[in-house]
Design a protein around this motif. Structure first.
Motif, PDB file in Angstrom:
ATOM      1  N   ARG A 109      -9.316  -4.968   3.157  1.00 18.14           N
ATOM      2  CA  ARG A 109      -8.862  -5.523   4.440  1.00 18.14           C
ATOM      3  C   ARG A 109      -7.825  -4.624   5.113  1.00 18.14           C
ATOM      4  NH1 ARG A 109      -6.077 -10.126   4.581  1.00 18.14           N
ATOM      5  NH2 ARG A 109      -5.177  -9.936   2.493  1.00 18.14           N
ATOM      6  N   PHE A 110      -6.962  -4.004   4.329  1.00 15.81           N
ATOM      7  CA  PHE A 110      -5.907  -3.146   4.856  1.00 15.81           C
ATOM      8  C   PHE A 110      -6.240  -1.686   4.576  1.00 15.81           C
ATOM      9  CE2 PHE A 110      -2.075  -6.313   4.512  1.00 15.81           C
ATOM     10  CZ  PHE A 110      -2.822  -7.263   5.184  1.00 15.81           C
ATOM     11  N   MET A 121      -4.449  -3.601   9.487  1.00 14.12           N
ATOM     12  CA  MET A 121      -4.648  -4.859   8.784  1.00 14.12           C
ATOM     13  C   MET A 121      -5.742  -5.657   9.478  1.00 14.12           C
ATOM     14  SD  MET A 121      -0.696  -5.888   7.965  1.00 14.12           S
ATOM     15  CE  MET A 121      -0.317  -6.277   9.680  1.00 14.12           C
ATOM     16  N   ASN A 122      -6.834  -5.868   8.779  1.00 17.18           N
ATOM     17  CA  ASN A 122      -7.956  -6.639   9.305  1.00 17.18           C
ATOM     18  C   ASN A 122      -8.149  -7.911   8.498  1.00 17.18           C
ATOM     19  OD1 ASN A 122      -8.480  -4.509  11.143  1.00 17.18           O
ATOM     20  ND2 ASN A 122      -9.822  -3.487   9.662  1.00 17.18           N
ATOM     21  N   ILE A 142      -4.250  12.051   0.401  1.00 14.95           N
ATOM     22  CA  ILE A 142      -5.466  12.014  -0.410  1.00 14.95           C
ATOM     23  C   ILE A 142      -5.557  10.741  -1.236  1.00 14.95           C
ATOM     24  CG2 ILE A 142      -6.685  13.120  -2.333  1.00 14.95           C
ATOM     25  CD1 ILE A 142      -5.551  15.783  -1.377  1.00 14.95           C
ATOM     26  N   ILE A 143      -4.442  10.359  -1.853  1.00 12.20           N
ATOM     27  CA  ILE A 143      -4.448   9.230  -2.773  1.00 12.20           C
ATOM     28  C   ILE A 143      -3.830   8.014  -2.103  1.00 12.20           C
ATOM     29  CG2 ILE A 143      -3.615   8.347  -4.976  1.00 12.20           C
ATOM     30  CD1 ILE A 143      -3.511  11.261  -5.950  1.00 12.20           C
ATOM     31  N   THR A 144      -4.529   6.895  -2.152  1.00  6.86           N
ATOM     32  CA  THR A 144      -4.002   5.635  -1.649  1.00  6.86           C
ATOM     33  C   THR A 144      -4.094   4.579  -2.747  1.00  6.86           C
ATOM     34  OG1 THR A 144      -6.166   5.027  -0.744  1.00  6.86           O
ATOM     35  CG2 THR A 144      -4.614   6.107   0.748  1.00  6.86           C
ATOM     36  N   LEU A 145      -3.122   3.694  -2.747  1.00 11.93           N
ATOM     37  CA  LEU A 145      -3.110   2.561  -3.668  1.00 11.93           C
ATOM     38  C   LEU A 145      -2.881   1.299  -2.854  1.00 11.93           C
ATOM     39  CD1 LEU A 145      -0.743   3.962  -6.466  1.00 11.93           C
ATOM     40  CD2 LEU A 145      -3.245   3.863  -6.529  1.00 11.93           C
ATOM     41  N   TYR A 146      -3.462   0.193  -3.293  1.00 11.47           N
ATOM     42  CA  TYR A 146      -3.328  -1.066  -2.564  1.00 11.47           C
ATOM     43  C   TYR A 146      -3.049  -2.220  -3.520  1.00 11.47           C
ATOM     44  CZ  TYR A 146      -5.519   1.345   1.365  1.00 11.47           C
ATOM     45  OH  TYR A 146      -5.803   2.227   2.389  1.00 11.47           O
ATOM     46  N   LYS A 147      -2.350  -3.182  -3.009  1.00 11.56           N
ATOM     47  CA  LYS A 147      -2.239  -4.485  -3.687  1.00 11.56           C
ATOM     48  C   LYS A 147      -3.647  -5.072  -3.730  1.00 11.56           C
ATOM     49  CE  LYS A 147      -0.099  -9.009  -3.015  1.00 11.56           C
ATOM     50  NZ  LYS A 147       0.421  -9.153  -4.395  1.00 11.56           N
ATOM     51  N   ASP A 148      -3.984  -5.688  -4.834  1.00 12.49           N
ATOM     52  CA  ASP A 148      -5.359  -6.185  -5.004  1.00 12.49           C
ATOM     53  C   ASP A 148      -5.786  -7.124  -3.882  1.00 12.49           C
ATOM     54  OD1 ASP A 148      -5.410  -6.400  -8.666  1.00 12.49           O
ATOM     55  OD2 ASP A 148      -5.711  -4.732  -7.279  1.00 12.49           O
ATOM     56  N   ALA A 207       0.842  -1.193   0.000  1.00  6.87           N
ATOM     57  CA  ALA A 207       0.000   0.000   0.000  1.00  6.87           C
ATOM     58  C   ALA A 207       0.875   1.240   0.000  1.00  6.87           C
ATOM     59  CB  ALA A 207      -0.917   0.029   1.221  1.00  6.87           C
ATOM     60  N   THR A 208       0.323   2.327  -0.507  1.00 11.43           N
ATOM     61  CA  THR A 208       1.024   3.593  -0.456  1.00 11.43           C
ATOM     62  C   THR A 208       0.027   4.722  -0.278  1.00 11.43           C
ATOM     63  OG1 THR A 208       2.682   4.982  -1.574  1.00 11.43           O
ATOM     64  CG2 THR A 208       0.986   3.989  -2.956  1.00 11.43           C
TER      65      THR A 208
END
Length: 120
Positions: free
Chosen positions: A63-64, A79-80, A52-58, A45-46
């Motif tokens: 969950r995160f 992390m859930n 404002i902008i977040t990116l996640y591993k698919d 994740a970043t």
């Protein structure tokens, strides 16, 4: 500058952990990566410098959650619903710019990592 990640540990599948990383760089993107035994380090994740902008591993979407508190110079990874496949050493990293993406080469400061182990 040495980033330090905290909050790893042993948790059962379905459980939660919150990782912290300090000091964060208030004018740079901050990211989390992980490395499982025998595997390459991968993006998790970043979050950009403006929060404002977040990116996640698919595989972690939904969950995160990555967040940052620039007043405290800290970035978090909540992390859930953890799964055994989330087991890895988790690293925080500071991006080369305010809007770094998914590639590890966009980050040039790294922490030492914290181990997350999810038991089934």
């Amino acid at each position: 500058v040495q980033l330090q990640a905290f909050g790893g540990g042993l948790v059962q599948a379905g459980g939660s952990l919150r990782l912290s990383c300090a000091p964060s760089f208030t004018t740079r993107a901050m990211g989390w990566f992980r490395q499982a035994p025998g595997k390459e380090r991968e993006f998790v994740a970043t979050i950009n410098w403006r929060n404002i902008i977040t990116l996640y591993k698919d595989s972690v979407k939904g969950r995160f959650t990555i967040s940052r508190d620039n007043a405290r110079n800290t970035v978090y990874l909540q992390m859930n619903s953890l799964k055994p496949e989330d087991t890895a050493i988790y690293f925080c990293a500071a991006g080369r710019s305010g809007d770094s993406g998914r590639s590890r080469y966009e980050y040039n400061y790294w922490g030492q990592g914290t181990l997350v182990t999810v038991s089934s």
